[in-house]
Structure formats: structure tokens, C-alpha cells
Design a protein around this motif. Structure first.
Motif, PDB file in Angstrom:
ATOM      1  N   ASP A   1       0.888  -1.245   0.060  1.00 34.41           N
ATOM      2  CA  ASP A   1      -0.173  -0.075  -0.120  1.00 34.41           C
ATOM      3  C   ASP A   1       0.874   1.315  -0.178  1.00 34.41           C
ATOM      4  O   ASP A   1       0.458   2.272   0.253  1.00 34.41           O
ATOM      5  CB  ASP A   1      -1.018   0.036   1.243  1.00 34.41           C
ATOM      6  CG  ASP A   1      -0.444  -0.060   2.439  1.00 34.41           C
ATOM      7  OD1 ASP A   1       0.804  -0.058   2.605  1.00 34.41           O
ATOM      8  OD2 ASP A   1      -1.165  -0.118   3.464  1.00 34.41           O
TER       9      ASP A   1
ATOM     10  N   THR B   1      -4.824  -6.778   5.845  1.00 36.07           N
ATOM     11  CA  THR B   1      -4.432  -7.843   4.870  1.00 36.07           C
ATOM     12  C   THR B   1      -5.913  -8.487   4.658  1.00 36.07           C
ATOM     13  O   THR B   1      -6.086  -8.890   3.452  1.00 36.07           O
ATOM     14  CB  THR B   1      -3.847  -9.019   5.967  1.00 36.07           C
ATOM     15  OG1 THR B   1      -2.659  -8.415   6.036  1.00 36.07           O
ATOM     16  CG2 THR B   1      -3.926 -10.459   5.451  1.00 36.07           C
TER      17      THR B   1
ATOM     18  N   ILE C   1     -11.492 -13.932   9.985  1.00 38.35           N
ATOM     19  CA  ILE C   1     -11.752 -13.312  11.408  1.00 38.35           C
ATOM     20  C   ILE C   1     -10.432 -12.204  11.253  1.00 38.35           C
ATOM     21  O   ILE C   1      -9.444 -12.541  10.781  1.00 38.35           O
ATOM     22  CB  ILE C   1     -11.091 -14.174  12.528  1.00 38.35           C
ATOM     23  CG1 ILE C   1     -11.869 -15.690  12.387  1.00 38.35           C
ATOM     24  CG2 ILE C   1     -11.024 -13.726  13.728  1.00 38.35           C
ATOM     25  CD1 ILE C   1     -11.338 -16.590  13.473  1.00 38.35           C
TER      26      ILE C   1
ATOM     27  N   THR D   1     -12.898  -4.455  15.149  1.00 36.62           N
ATOM     28  CA  THR D   1     -12.686  -2.952  15.507  1.00 36.62           C
ATOM     29  C   THR D   1     -13.057  -2.468  13.961  1.00 36.62           C
ATOM     30  O   THR D   1     -12.271  -3.001  12.993  1.00 36.62           O
ATOM     31  CB  THR D   1     -11.502  -2.575  15.928  1.00 36.62           C
ATOM     32  OG1 THR D   1     -11.578  -3.244  17.271  1.00 36.62           O
ATOM     33  CG2 THR D   1     -11.582  -1.045  16.320  1.00 36.62           C
TER      34      THR D   1
ATOM     35  N   LEU E   1      -0.273 -14.476  14.293  1.00 38.31           N
ATOM     36  CA  LEU E   1      -1.000 -14.231  15.799  1.00 38.31           C
ATOM     37  C   LEU E   1      -2.569 -14.924  15.333  1.00 38.31           C
ATOM     38  O   LEU E   1      -3.112 -14.721  14.381  1.00 38.31           O
ATOM     39  CB  LEU E   1      -1.437 -12.791  15.869  1.00 38.31           C
ATOM     40  CG  LEU E   1      -2.479 -12.719  17.445  1.00 38.31           C
ATOM     41  CD1 LEU E   1      -1.755 -12.744  18.660  1.00 38.31           C
ATOM     42  CD2 LEU E   1      -2.847 -11.002  17.195  1.00 38.31           C
TER      43      LEU E   1
ATOM     44  N   TRP F   1      -1.431  -3.036  16.726  1.00 36.38           N
ATOM     45  CA  TRP F   1      -0.178  -3.698  16.848  1.00 36.38           C
ATOM     46  C   TRP F   1       1.286  -2.798  17.064  1.00 36.38           C
ATOM     47  O   TRP F   1       2.213  -3.110  17.299  1.00 36.38           O
ATOM     48  CB  TRP F   1       0.197  -4.549  15.559  1.00 36.38           C
ATOM     49  CG  TRP F   1       0.299  -3.981  14.448  1.00 36.38           C
ATOM     50  CD1 TRP F   1      -0.516  -3.869  13.344  1.00 36.38           C
ATOM     51  CD2 TRP F   1       1.587  -3.481  13.698  1.00 36.38           C
ATOM     52  NE1 TRP F   1      -0.043  -3.151  12.268  1.00 36.38           N
ATOM     53  CE2 TRP F   1       1.419  -3.077  12.297  1.00 36.38           C
ATOM     54  CE3 TRP F   1       3.014  -3.435  14.276  1.00 36.38           C
ATOM     55  CZ2 TRP F   1       2.154  -2.627  11.736  1.00 36.38           C
ATOM     56  CZ3 TRP F   1       3.711  -3.010  13.359  1.00 36.38           C
ATOM     57  CH2 TRP F   1       3.575  -2.459  11.978  1.00 36.38           C
TER      58      TRP F   1
ATOM     59  N   PRO G   1      -5.360 -16.101  17.472  1.00 35.41           N
ATOM     60  CA  PRO G   1      -6.282 -16.551  18.812  1.00 35.41           C
ATOM     61  C   PRO G   1      -7.025 -17.642  18.663  1.00 35.41           C
ATOM     62  O   PRO G   1      -7.383 -18.348  17.785  1.00 35.41           O
ATOM     63  CB  PRO G   1      -7.281 -15.239  18.752  1.00 35.41           C
ATOM     64  CG  PRO G   1      -6.821 -14.430  17.640  1.00 35.41           C
ATOM     65  CD  PRO G   1      -6.026 -14.952  16.620  1.00 35.41           C
TER      66      PRO G   1
ATOM     67  N   LEU H   1       6.664  -7.820  11.486  1.00 43.00           N
ATOM     68  CA  LEU H   1       5.334  -8.619  11.323  1.00 43.00           C
ATOM     69  C   LEU H   1       5.710 -10.088  10.622  1.00 43.00           C
ATOM     70  O   LEU H   1       5.344 -10.145   9.531  1.00 43.00           O
ATOM     71  CB  LEU H   1       4.430  -7.954  10.434  1.00 43.00           C
ATOM     72  CG  LEU H   1       3.993  -6.550  10.899  1.00 43.00           C
ATOM     73  CD1 LEU H   1       3.547  -5.622   9.690  1.00 43.00           C
ATOM     74  CD2 LEU H   1       3.214  -6.567  12.037  1.00 43.00           C
TER      75      LEU H   1
HETATM   76  P1  NAP Z   1      -3.553  -6.231  11.933  1.00 41.33           P
HETATM   77  O1  NAP Z   1      -3.653  -4.879  11.170  1.00 41.33           O
HETATM   78  O2  NAP Z   1      -3.068  -6.556  13.049  1.00 41.33           O
HETATM   79  O3  NAP Z   1      -5.239  -6.526  11.789  1.00 41.33           O
HETATM   80  C1  NAP Z   1      -5.618  -7.735  12.473  1.00 41.33           C
HETATM   81  C2  NAP Z   1      -7.116  -7.641  12.281  1.00 41.33           C
HETATM   82  O4  NAP Z   1      -7.609  -9.081  13.109  1.00 41.33           O
HETATM   83  C3  NAP Z   1      -7.850  -6.691  13.004  1.00 41.33           C
HETATM   84  O5  NAP Z   1      -9.068  -6.414  12.473  1.00 41.33           O
HETATM   85  C4  NAP Z   1      -8.016  -7.208  14.618  1.00 41.33           C
HETATM   86  O6  NAP Z   1      -9.092  -6.370  15.161  1.00 41.33           O
HETATM   87  C5  NAP Z   1      -8.170  -8.554  14.221  1.00 41.33           C
HETATM   88  N1  NAP Z   1      -7.973  -9.372  15.323  1.00 41.33           N
HETATM   89  C6  NAP Z   1      -6.737  -9.617  15.934  1.00 41.33           C
HETATM   90  N2  NAP Z   1      -6.877 -10.390  16.946  1.00 41.33           N
HETATM   91  C7  NAP Z   1      -8.259 -10.802  17.158  1.00 41.33           C
HETATM   92  C8  NAP Z   1      -9.022 -11.535  18.208  1.00 41.33           C
HETATM   93  N3  NAP Z   1      -8.396 -12.317  18.837  1.00 41.33           N
HETATM   94  N4  NAP Z   1     -10.356 -11.613  17.786  1.00 41.33           N
HETATM   95  C9  NAP Z   1     -10.944 -10.954  16.818  1.00 41.33           C
HETATM   96  N5  NAP Z   1     -10.339 -10.213  15.873  1.00 41.33           N
HETATM   97  C10 NAP Z   1      -8.829 -10.228  16.083  1.00 41.33           C
HETATM   98  O7  NAP Z   1      -3.114  -7.455  10.751  1.00 41.33           O
HETATM   99  P2  NAP Z   1      -2.781  -7.315   9.381  1.00 41.33           P
HETATM  100  O8  NAP Z   1      -4.320  -6.792   8.515  1.00 41.33           O
HETATM  101  O9  NAP Z   1      -2.444  -8.535   8.856  1.00 41.33           O
HETATM  102  O10 NAP Z   1      -2.127  -6.018   8.913  1.00 41.33           O
HETATM  103  C11 NAP Z   1      -0.760  -5.811   9.674  1.00 41.33           C
HETATM  104  C12 NAP Z   1      -0.008  -4.859   9.119  1.00 41.33           C
HETATM  105  O11 NAP Z   1       0.797  -5.393   7.914  1.00 41.33           O
HETATM  106  C13 NAP Z   1      -0.538  -3.610   8.640  1.00 41.33           C
HETATM  107  O12 NAP Z   1      -0.865  -2.729   9.485  1.00 41.33           O
HETATM  108  C14 NAP Z   1       0.198  -3.172   7.526  1.00 41.33           C
HETATM  109  O13 NAP Z   1       1.282  -2.315   8.059  1.00 41.33           O
HETATM  110  C15 NAP Z   1       0.923  -4.429   7.076  1.00 41.33           C
HETATM  111  N6  NAP Z   1       0.197  -4.823   5.752  1.00 41.33           N
HETATM  112  C16 NAP Z   1       0.483  -3.831   4.693  1.00 41.33           C
HETATM  113  C17 NAP Z   1      -0.181  -4.177   3.557  1.00 41.33           C
HETATM  114  C18 NAP Z   1       0.449  -3.422   2.427  1.00 41.33           C
HETATM  115  O14 NAP Z   1      -0.399  -3.101   1.661  1.00 41.33           O
HETATM  116  N7  NAP Z   1       1.607  -2.924   2.643  1.00 41.33           N
HETATM  117  C19 NAP Z   1      -1.115  -5.027   3.422  1.00 41.33           C
HETATM  118  C20 NAP Z   1      -1.436  -6.084   4.478  1.00 41.33           C
HETATM  119  C21 NAP Z   1      -0.622  -5.582   5.544  1.00 41.33           C
HETATM  120  P3  NAP Z   1      -8.840  -5.066  16.158  1.00 41.33           P
HETATM  121  O15 NAP Z   1      -8.363  -4.219  15.106  1.00 41.33           O
HETATM  122  O16 NAP Z   1      -9.899  -5.074  16.924  1.00 41.33           O
HETATM  123  O17 NAP Z   1      -7.473  -5.520  16.794  1.00 41.33           O
END
Ligand code: NAP
Length: 482
Positions: A52, A178, A173, A199, A139, A447, A141, A135
């Protein structure tokens, strides 16, 4: 004895190897727990995976690529970029895969690192580089009853490409960046999709566009054209930085804009209410996506916000007691970010364990060095992440600082270099103080923040200020061990 052991063959590890080789360090080994190079771009191969940050700026400054197909190319193209760089700089012979570290112990007698891999292999290195990213550990849960589920479960970073989703009843979930990328890709295939959102998130338009052959020709043939394009992207991204200060004019302006975008994308007020965040823009990563909100409005999709209560052999029961029949559960639940190196047992000069030193939250000096752990350098370490610009820019500049230290060691014939404890403490007091007014401290869960509420991931200021800081390395900040 190695000159340098680099842990991680992703963007940071590749960069470290290039810079060390350029400086004449020959005896380098790069290890990675994965089966190949690329780090996050190797692990994350879920449908729709892309960057992104525009790739003309999500690339090394010394290795621009005129051939990016679009502003936000997909994972395959980004991985191919890093593979090409590894070939260009002849790094593959230095790499060893499927090798995960168990421990690294600094020997104050020999001023070297003694390293043990999980298979029992032992290595010795003068310098130790951690380029493990923020990253890398999924994770997942655990919910009551999970063990009884008879369908397929996998995490986005371990996508099961052998599992055909056609006609399946799927639960996703998480609704982070992502999930926002893969949900639109699978929605047309599956029979039913239930998306569990804990959220709500803020969304910004992606507006991806292919580069024309004319543009690529310009980048290739017109001197300075690609540099200028990079500069334009950098400036556009950096102009968003003021929005990450709580209550700023930019923050208010952006909130208004993103509310408008949400209203346009989601006409149904009930669904829109579920999708409207209750925290300021930027507190969690802003999701750059045009197709996720439309995907959620497809007839075969249900957005569930009541939470997960339990899992049965073929269903998820939500906290309202409703049963959702599913045969596949996909975790888009993110990563264990705030632990940094904790799974590796790292011990310093007097046998202290890094996990203990970091028990209240990881911290380092300039995100790179930790007092009592000489000759150890962390790339993209504590408080070096961003919400608005390219991490490659951050790490490239951090590497300049690290190389200044490494070159000083060689020039002065030092056995070891160790950041002074008081310097590291003062830096972190300043940094945490700066972070109090940042939007990441505005009360949302992300995170970026560890279990005790400390922001361990993000840099508190502009990337320009990071660039300025990394240009000058003051050796007086370090103990120089002869
Ligand atoms: P994330 O931003 O940490 O999102 C995790 C999702 O899972 C959130 O919606 C979170 O809810 C939910 N979640 C986590 N634990 C949970 C639980 N116990 N019960 C219910 N829901 C739960 O992870 P991600 O989407 O993999 O992205 C991580 C990072 O990777 C991003 O912030 C970004 O920096 C990077 N990324 C970048 C790109 C890119 O295009 N460059 C693409 C993908 C990822 P809550 O919001 O309530 O915690």
C-alpha cells in the motif's frame, strides 16, 4: 568466525548484506527461517496481496525499477524485485534457509556472538544483525471448541493454496489491511462469507493505475525522471505526517474526508454505523482499499461485529448466540509484533537476557542498538515503523547509521561497540514523550502498542527528521571497546 551474521533474508537483511559487502566485509552469512528470500513478501502470498506504498518509493534508492507495472503492484512483482536484487548483488550464495535461531550469546571474553540454530548448529560472528521485521510471526487467537473444528483453518500469511474456496462457507476473522486485500479476491468464489470485525477501520482510496509503456520508457531513458517521480511520491506521502498528531488541523480535515468516502461507499446506514470507527484517523493503520467496502455489500457476505464465542465442528457461534455454519476459517488476525526478538534467547555482556531487559516493552537507540548487547544491530527495530511512508526509506537511512558504527569499529580497530545506557535511556524518554501527542496514543488497540500500553513500534516524527538524525552518528554515544 563470520564477520557478520544477518538474521532475516527480507528487505532489511538484503540491504544489510549489500552495504556490508560494499564496505568490504566478505565473510557474511544470511539465515532465514523461511524456505526462500523475500521476508514478508515470501510469507504473504494470499490472493490480492500487494503493497500500500507506491512501489517506485517502496524500493531501494540505489536500485530503482523502471518496470513497475502499476502504482501498487502485487506481491509476485515485489518478491521478484527482491529476488533480482539478491541476484544482482550475488547474495544467494550467502543465504541459508530453513534456519531459525534458538539463541545468541555475547561472549565478553572474545567479543563475539555465539549463535545456536534450532537444529543445534553453532556459529560464531563478530557482528550480529537482526533483520527479522516487525510482522513475521502470525497471531492466531484460540477460541473455545477450536480443536473440534473439522474444516480447514489457516492464517493469511500461511495461505493454503491447495484449499479451493469455490463454493465454500468461509469465515474471515479480522478486518485489517490484510483481510481488506484478500476478502474482495475470494468473495466471488465462495458460497457464503462471514467476516468477523472486532474494530472498525478508516479507509482511504487506493486508486491504483498501471504505468503506460511511455511512462516506463521515460523512467528508463530520461535521466532523473525516476528520481523525480520518487521525490513526488515521497513528498505526497510525507505531507500526510501532520495528520498523525492528535487534534491537528490535518487530522480533522482527513477525518472529514474519510467520513465522506465511507458515506459514499456504504449507503446503508446500519452497515455504515458498524463500519464507522470510534477513534481518530491514523490511530490504527489507515486501510488503502477501494474494493473491500463494496465486497462487504455483496449478497453472500455478512459482517458480524458481536465477536466470537466458540467454535464447533462445523460452525462459529457468535457472542449473540447465532450459529454461522462454516467449513473454512481464515485468520486475518495479524502478527505478534511487539515481542520483536523475544522468541530468540539473546544474552548480553553479563548474561542478561534481552527478553528481560525488554519486559516492559522493547526499546533501542535509534531503533538499532541496545546497551549491554555490543556489536548487535537491529534493522527496523523498536520505534522505527510508520503509518504514512515507506519502511524501506527508514531502514536504508538506519543502515547508514549502522554502517557508520561498523566502519568506525574497523577504522579504530575496536573489538566491540556498545551504546551507552544513559544515552539509550535519554533517547527513549524523549521518544515516548513525543509519542504522547501522537494519534497512536488516542486510545485504540493496535499492533503498534504492547500489552502494557507502550508504543513500541512507531517513530514519533517525520521521516525527514529520521533522515537528518541518521546522517550523523556521534561516537561519543557509544562505548568503544579496544
Ligand atoms: P492487523 O492490522 O493487526 O489486523 C488484524 C485484524 O485481526 C484486526 O481487524 C484485529 O482486530 C483482528 N484481530 C486480531 N486478534 C483478534 C482476536 N483475538 N479476535 C478478533 N479479531 C482479532 O493485521 P494485518 O491486517 O495482517 O496487517 C498488519 C500490518 O501489515 C498492517 O498494519 C500493515 O502495516 C501491514 N500490511 C500492509 C499491507 C500493504 O499493503 N503494505 C497489506 C497488508 C498488511 P482489532 O482491530 O480489534 O485488533
Amino acid at each position: 568466525m563470520l564477520d557478520a551474521l544477518i538474521v532475516g533474508a527480507g528487505m532489511s537483511g538484503i540491504l544489510a548484506a549489500i552495504k556490508l559487502k560494499e564496505a568490504g566485509f566478505g565473510n557474511i552469512l544470511i539465515v532465514d527461517k523461511a524456505a526462500s528470500l523475500g521476508g514478508t513478501w515470501w510469507d504473504n502470498r494470499y490472493p490480492g496481496c500487494a503493497c500500500d506504498v507506491p512501489s517506485h518509493f517502496y524500493s531501494y534508492s540505489f536500485a530503482p525499477n523502471p518496470d513497475w507495472s502499476s502504482i501498487f503492484p502485487r506481491q509476485e512483482e515485489i518478491l521478484a524485485y527482491f529476488e533480482k536484487i539478491a541476484d544482482t548483488y550475488a547474495l544467494r550464495p550467502l543465504m541459508r534457509f530453513n534456519t531459525e535461531l534458538a539463541s545468541a550469546d555475547f561472549d565478553a571474553g572474545t567479543n563475539c556472538w555465539n549463535i545456536t540454530a534450532k537444529g543445534g548448529e553453532r556459529l560464531q560472528s563478530r557482528l550480529l544483525f537482526f533483520a527479522t521485521g516487525q510482522l513475521s510471526r502470525p497471531l492466531m487467537p484460540v477460541y473455545p471448541g477450536m480443536e473440534s473444528f473439522t474444516g480447514r483453518i489457516f492464517h493469511s500469511a500461511r495461505w493454503d493454496h491447495d484449499h479451493d474456496l469455490t463454493g465454500k462457507k468461509v469465515a474471515v476473522i479480522g478486518t485489517g489491511p490484510t483481510a481488506a486485500q484478500f476478502v474482495p479476491e475470494i468473495v466471488g468464489k465462495v458460497d457464503k462469507l462471514v467476516v468477523f470485525q472486532r474494530t472498525a477501520n478508516w479507509f482511504f482510496s487506493r486508486n491504483d493505475k498501471p504505468y503506460s509503456s511511455f511512462a516506463k520508457g521515460m523512467f528508463r531513458n530520461v535521466p532523473g525522471a525516476m528520481r523525480l517521480h520518487r521525490l513526488m511520491i515521497y513528498t505526497a506521502l510525507e505531507s500526510r505526517w501532520p495528520a498523525f498528531k492528535q487534534g491537528s488541523f490535518m487530522a480533522k480535515y482527513l477525518t472529514g474526508q474519510l467520513k465522506k468516502l465511507l458515506a459514499e461507499a456504504v449507503p446503508d446506514p446500519a452497515l455504515r454505523a458498524k463500519l464507522t470507527p470510534d477513534y481518530p484517523v491514523g490511530c490504527k493503520r489507515i486501510i488503502i482499499a477501494d474494493d473491500f467496502l463494496p465486497a462487504l455489500q455483496k449478497p453472500n457476505v455478512h459482517l458480524e461485529t458481536s465477536g466470537i464465542s466458540s467454535v464447533t465442528e462445523n460452525a462459529i457461534i457468535d457472542k449473540d448466540g447465532t450459529r454461522h455454519d462454516v467449513d473454512t476459517i481464515i485468520y486475518g488476525t495479524g502478527f505478534e509484533a511487539t515481542d520483536f526478538l523475544v522468541p530468540i534467547r539473546v544474552t548480553g555482556t553479563s548474561g542478561q537476557e534481552l527478553s528481560q531487559v525488554w519486559k516492559n516493552g522493547a526499546e533501542a537507540y535509534q531503533g538499532a542498538t541496545v546497551a549491554g548487547f555490543p556489536n548487535m544491530f537491529i534493522l527496523y527495530g523498536p520505534n522505527t515503523n510508520l503509518g504514512h511512508n515507506s519502511i524501506i526509506f527508514m531502514v536504508e537511512n538506519q543502515m547508514k547509521h549502522v554502517m557508520a558504527l561498523v566502519k568506525a569499529m574497523r577504522a579504530r580497530n575496536l573489538k566491540a561497540i556498545d551504546v551507552k545506557a544513559d544515552v539509550m535511556t535519554a533517547y527513549n524518554v524523549w521518544l515516548q514523550n513525543q509519542l504522547t501527542t501522537s494519534v497512536w496514543n488516542a486510545g485504540c488497540r493496535s499492533w503498534y502498542i504492547n500489552g502494557s500500553g507502550k508504543i513500541t513500534q512507531n517513530w514519533p516524527s517525520s521521516t525527514f527528521s529520521w533522515w537528518r538524525r541518521m546522517r550523523k552518528t556521534n561516537l561519543a554515544d557509544f562505548q568503544l571497546i579496544q
